[in-house]
Design an enzyme around this catalytic site. Structure first.
Site, mmCIF file in Angstrom:
data_model
loop_
_atom_site.group_PDB
_atom_site.id
_atom_site.type_symbol
_atom_site.label_atom_id
_atom_site.label_comp_id
_atom_site.label_asym_id
_atom_site.label_seq_id
_atom_site.Cartn_x
_atom_site.Cartn_y
_atom_site.Cartn_z
ATOM 1 N N TYR A 1 6.313 14.732 10.914
ATOM 2 C CA TYR A 1 7.243 13.630 11.134
ATOM 3 C C TYR A 1 8.570 14.052 11.764
ATOM 4 C CZ TYR A 1 4.184 10.600 8.315
ATOM 5 O OH TYR A 1 3.135 9.862 7.825
ATOM 6 N N LYS B 1 -4.836 20.740 3.954
ATOM 7 C CA LYS B 1 -6.118 20.652 4.650
ATOM 8 C C LYS B 1 -6.340 21.984 5.356
ATOM 9 C CE LYS B 1 -9.728 18.263 5.922
ATOM 10 N NZ LYS B 1 -10.857 18.142 4.978
ATOM 11 N N ASP C 1 -8.482 15.351 1.194
ATOM 12 C CA ASP C 1 -9.552 14.351 1.092
ATOM 13 C C ASP C 1 -10.102 14.306 -0.337
ATOM 14 O OD1 ASP C 1 -10.332 16.935 1.698
ATOM 15 O OD2 ASP C 1 -12.006 16.370 2.977
ATOM 16 N N ASP D 1 2.801 10.869 2.390
ATOM 17 C CA ASP D 1 3.020 9.474 2.779
ATOM 18 C C ASP D 1 1.792 8.642 2.413
ATOM 19 O OD1 ASP D 1 4.073 7.220 3.916
ATOM 20 O OD2 ASP D 1 3.891 7.903 5.990
ATOM 21 N N ASP E 1 1.117 5.939 -1.186
ATOM 22 C CA ASP E 1 0.794 4.512 -1.102
ATOM 23 C C ASP E 1 -0.470 4.207 -1.896
ATOM 24 O OD1 ASP E 1 3.018 3.790 0.318
ATOM 25 O OD2 ASP E 1 1.915 2.659 1.829
#
Ligand code: ATP
Length: 348
Positions: free
Chosen positions: A136, A187, A220, A244, A248
């Site tokens: 980001y 990851k 994942d 992020d 959520d």
């Protein structure tokens, strides 16, 4: 003594922040905390009026003169670019170096959890999302834009210092709050450079905290486990992008945006607290916004200011409101924003 900068911002931010301040003033009166508040006229209205988004001298004041910032929400359909939101929120994150995005995922009432057979004992996690680098930072570029041969590159930044400090913050929190474990999520099996750094730094930092059990999950698998077996998870530390997304998911597990608070923190320095939800233009101005996410964010701010027992009191009061159905419409109640706050304050 604590100096708090207040930015109600846009939409329902202007409805929930005054309610949060009522709770803070109540606790201040009762416990003599010495809180002082200064309001800042920043947000879409100000931008549309005079083009101001985030004056550098205000940012300097935040850094030098305040202990915390309480933000409502930023976002307005009249400013489609959301430039003011970017300058104020992302500006604060980067310029005040708020490297911890702290997002508790704590279910306060079983009936608001979408998972079958899971309750408050199972859904109690705290996510440490890296907040200043990762994917980001906006570093990258476009080549042959708009043609069939277009190339777009978005680069993920992982610095040794940045990775180490967020992982360390997670372990420090786990130790201070007597949490059960720390899970690092990345990851590394697919992102072999940046996330290899996360793997190595995690091992080094974990070795300094032998009293705190720690483990790793690919992101994942983390997403799957948050839904399948949330009780396995306690403190989670992860990258900006993955944080992020999973926070959520976490907000959904704890009852939705109206019940999620967050902190943008630099431990020991001025830090910013806000409800996770946005400005909700569809319900703004009607007096029906749920103020409980703001209450939880105010609680997190009080912990940052050295009063964790008051955060616990606010959580208990929110729990009480939920148990008695003293909630706004979107949670199945019929109370107004103000009535929910009145009920909460009477519990405090
Ligand atoms: P923004 O662009 O500022 O993020 P948004 O409308 O896209 O705003 P949110 O404001 O986060 O996104 O919320 C999405 C929807 O959820 C809202 O339109 C609203 O209906 C509902 N909602 C969000 N927060 C609350 C709240 N505190 N109380 C009641 N409903 C809410």
């Amino acid at each position: 003594m604590a100096r708090i900068a207040v930015i109600p911002g846009d939409g329902i931010g202007n409805e929930v922040i005054p309610e949060g301040l009522r709770v803070l003033r109540h606790l201040d009166g009762k416990h003599g905390l010495g809180l002082t508040f200064e309001h800042f006229d920043l947000g879409a209205e100000r931008y549309l009026r005079d083009g101001t988004t985030m004056p550098p001298e205000v940012m300097a004041r935040f850094r030098d003169e305040f202990d915390a910032i309480l933000l409502g929400a930023l976002g307005d359909p009249r400013v489609p670019s959301n430039v003011h939101a970017k300058d104020i929120l992302l500006g604060s994150r980067f310029q005040l170096d708020l490297y911890v995005n702290l997002r508790p995922v704590r279910l306060l009432d079983a009936r608001y959890c979408p998972l079958k057979g899971k309750g408050p004992d199972e859904v109690d996690m705290v996510v440490f999302r890296e907040n200043t680098e990762g994917l980001y930072t906006g570093i990258g570029g476009q080549f042959k834009r708009g043609t069939e041969d277009e190339v777009a590159i978005e680069q993920e930044i992982n610095t040794r210092k940045g990775v180490e400090r967020i992982i360390r913050a997670a372990f420090e929190y786990a130790r201070a709050q007597k949490r059960r474990s720390v899970c690092m999520s990345d990851k590394a099996n697919a992102m072999r450079h940046g996330h290899d750094l996360w793997q190595r730094v995690f091992k080094l930092v974990a070795a300094e905290y032998p009293d705190i059990p720690s483990f790793h999950l690919y992101v994942d698998v983390l997403a799957m486990e948050m839904v399948r077996a949330p009780e396995r998870l306690d403190v989670i530390v992860t990258t900006n992008l993955f944080g992020d997304i999973v926070t959520d998911l976490g907000a959904a597990l704890q009852g939705g945006l109206g019940l999620a608070g967050s902190g943008n923190i630099h431990p020991g320095k001025v830090s910013l607290f806000e409800p996770v939800h946005g400005s909700a233009p569809d319900i703004a101005g009607q007096g029906i916004a749920n103020p409980l996410a703001t209450m939880l964010a105010c609680g997190m701010m009080l912990t940052h200011l050295g009063h964790p027992e008051l955060e616990a009191q606010i959580q208990d009061a929110v729990r009480g409101n939920l148990a008695d159905g003293q909630v706004t419409r979107e949670l199945g109640g019929s109370m107004s924003t103000k009535d929910v706050t009145d009920a909460l304050i009477s519990r405090l």
